[in-house]
Design a protein around this motif. Sequence first.
Motif, PDB file in Angstrom:
ATOM      1  N   SER A   1      10.438  11.689 -12.808  1.00 54.26           N
ATOM      2  CA  SER A   1      10.526  10.337 -12.269  1.00 54.26           C
ATOM      3  C   SER A   1      11.784   9.675 -12.789  1.00 54.26           C
ATOM      4  N   ASP A   2      12.175   8.606 -12.122  1.00 51.65           N
ATOM      5  CA  ASP A   2      13.296   7.810 -12.595  1.00 51.65           C
ATOM      6  C   ASP A   2      12.812   6.742 -13.585  1.00 51.65           C
ATOM      7  N   THR A   3      11.502   6.602 -13.683  1.00 52.50           N
ATOM      8  CA  THR A   3      10.888   5.682 -14.641  1.00 52.50           C
ATOM      9  C   THR A   3      10.380   6.492 -15.816  1.00 52.50           C
TER      10      THR A   3
ATOM     11  N   ALA B   1      14.342  12.991 -21.509  1.00 50.81           N
ATOM     12  CA  ALA B   1      14.252  13.453 -20.123  1.00 50.81           C
ATOM     13  C   ALA B   1      12.937  12.994 -19.529  1.00 50.81           C
ATOM     14  N   ASN B   2      12.987  12.430 -18.352  1.00 50.62           N
ATOM     15  CA  ASN B   2      11.771  11.995 -17.669  1.00 50.62           C
ATOM     16  C   ASN B   2      11.217  13.126 -16.822  1.00 50.62           C
ATOM     17  N   GLU B   3      10.799  14.163 -17.494  1.00 49.03           N
ATOM     18  CA  GLU B   3      10.145  15.273 -16.823  1.00 49.03           C
ATOM     19  C   GLU B   3       9.045  15.807 -17.730  1.00 49.03           C
TER      20      GLU B   3
ATOM     21  N   TYR C   1      16.340  -0.764 -11.521  1.00 53.60           N
ATOM     22  CA  TYR C   1      16.387  -1.330 -10.177  1.00 53.60           C
ATOM     23  C   TYR C   1      14.962  -1.567  -9.692  1.00 53.60           C
TER      24      TYR C   1
ATOM     25  N   GLN D   1       6.055   6.880  -7.787  1.00 46.45           N
ATOM     26  CA  GLN D   1       7.376   7.158  -8.328  1.00 46.45           C
ATOM     27  C   GLN D   1       7.437   8.546  -8.958  1.00 46.45           C
ATOM     28  N   LEU D   2       6.569   9.410  -8.550  1.00 46.13           N
ATOM     29  CA  LEU D   2       6.462  10.717  -9.188  1.00 46.13           C
ATOM     30  C   LEU D   2       6.928  11.799  -8.218  1.00 46.13           C
TER      31      LEU D   2
ATOM     32  N   VAL E   1      11.797   0.061 -11.405  1.00 45.01           N
ATOM     33  CA  VAL E   1      12.111   1.404 -11.886  1.00 45.01           C
ATOM     34  C   VAL E   1      13.038   1.222 -13.078  1.00 45.01           C
TER      35      VAL E   1
ATOM     36  N   LYS F   1      21.163   8.956 -17.425  1.00 43.85           N
ATOM     37  CA  LYS F   1      21.040   7.720 -16.649  1.00 43.85           C
ATOM     38  C   LYS F   1      20.025   6.801 -17.301  1.00 43.85           C
TER      39      LYS F   1
ATOM     40  N   GLY G   1      13.303   5.743  -7.029  1.00 46.68           N
ATOM     41  CA  GLY G   1      12.172   6.015  -7.911  1.00 46.68           C
ATOM     42  C   GLY G   1      12.126   7.449  -8.382  1.00 46.68           C
ATOM     43  N   GLU G   2      12.838   8.327  -7.716  1.00 47.45           N
ATOM     44  CA  GLU G   2      12.861   9.733  -8.099  1.00 47.45           C
ATOM     45  C   GLU G   2      14.043  10.000  -9.016  1.00 47.45           C
ATOM     46  N   ARG G   3      13.871  10.992  -9.842  1.00 48.80           N
ATOM     47  CA  ARG G   3      14.737  11.185 -10.995  1.00 48.80           C
ATOM     48  C   ARG G   3      16.223  11.296 -10.681  1.00 48.80           C
TER      49      ARG G   3
END
Lengths: 292, 230
Positions: A226-228, A208-210, A113, A240-241, A122, A109, B58-60
């Motif tokens: 996070s998605d950021t 990967a955001n991890e 947004y 956002q975590l 984000v 992804k 905001g979450e993955r």
Amino acid sequence: MKKRPFQLYLPRTAAALTFCLAWLVTPAIHGGAPNTPSPPAAVLDKHYLYEIVRHLYRWHLDERDLETVPESSRFLFQIRRLMPTLDPGDASEFAEISMPLLRMKVVVKRSDYIIEETGDQVRSEGYRIIRVEKTEPSVTAVPDAVQVVTDVADLREYLFRTRAQVEFPDERLSERLRLAVRRELGVAPDAPLKKHHTAYLAPFSPVANEWWVFWETGKRLIQFSSDTDLTNPEVWDHEQLQVRVYDVYNQVVVTMDEIPGSNEFRTRDQIGRALYNCIVLGKRLDTPPASQ
Amino acid sequence: MCRRSGLLSGVRWFCGLLTATVLLAKSSDGAEFVRLEPLSTPEGYLARLLINENSFPGERRFVSLEDTKRGMLSVLWVLEARRRHVPPPYTQRSVAGVRSEDIIALITAPNQCEGFHRDVSGRPAYVPRVERRVVNLCRIANSGEKPGRFAALLAYAQGLAQAQIRGGIEEADRFAGLKVVNGMPVTGRAYSWMTDMDVYHPGGSFVSIPDPDGGTLSGNRFFTLKVKSR
């Protein structure tokens, strides 16, 4: 990173001419139904796909997954754009990458947004893995997918050569990470510690955001996501975590057959891979007690 | 799916709508758009489970408002399936780890729902990070000029919890009619969920519900059961 040549999957009668043209123009990608939106170009990039496999190599694959891949085979990526219904104003993009030889697929992804309540944006600069799963051995063809092919030997050489390649946050971000870890452990940012603490910080993944931390003193694995992009220091302000914590003593089983249906446990393979990334590939962080 | 008379359904639907409206409306002093029931209540505890198990903006693994709502509803239906729809010859204990009609007992059953348990006094409890996240989500929900997605999701979770505790779930179980997965006969209904990452397999007789059957919601993968002969 060095770019690698790759084979095109094309009919034999046109192979020679097309092969020449392929090196003169943007490489042709085979497949995809006429009316299906094509996958994002960034997801078709060989460099990116190699990073996806490297992430799987490091975090998901075991010996038994790789030993069945024959040396002489071509490695096939099947990629398609996913079109979930999104909220108004959400410009995020999704794609699915299937790898039949590994019997795995990932969903990636690129988030884009705004959180209306706070005005926070984000956004991820690239396509990040949000889901990994195994596929049935019988699944070899993905409808509407675009195919990218490379040599197994070439891919293996890349994985072997980069198996210890690591990236860590800079000092500015490291401070935010330190505070985030303390927050999760229930310790005030500058509170003196009563005893020595040791933690191991896993390297960042470019796809990967991890981010994982093994807190050895408390025998806890902590996963931040996070998605950021995690390289954005603002995400570490907690809004956002997302955090998950695993007790490596009490939440580990060899197989989920030991406790079917529970979502409280992880397998030793999963925990073992995370610990390898944290302890062997990661950075050790020692925090002495206040008395020292 | 719970069955009831049309009139009673209508009354319950109206109560649910009224409750959701109350939760969403700004209070008279303008302080909040949404407030959860106290943790000490079954409605509050159940709502927090639904919130904890699903993704917010905001979450993955967040996809959309509707995806998260579907995820919350499906988690609730897993609990309900474990409570009242265990298919023979399975036993409730083999599926849920406990034998009980109480949904809170199903949540707090040992080794089932990560982070949720009973404290030393026997009261339903959860680990501190669950509460931290809920507090943070509520804070975000009550920010801004008007209620947004956070408030909508929190209110939805609370509404679902209230509906379940006070009489039953209105919306249908999306997995109730599932009969076959990859050629294998299955019981239908979901009896487990897990985060989508790390290629989880829940073990035993659980069967992953694949994507074409909508088996992934709000970052969770849902699992049904193999049909077993009696």
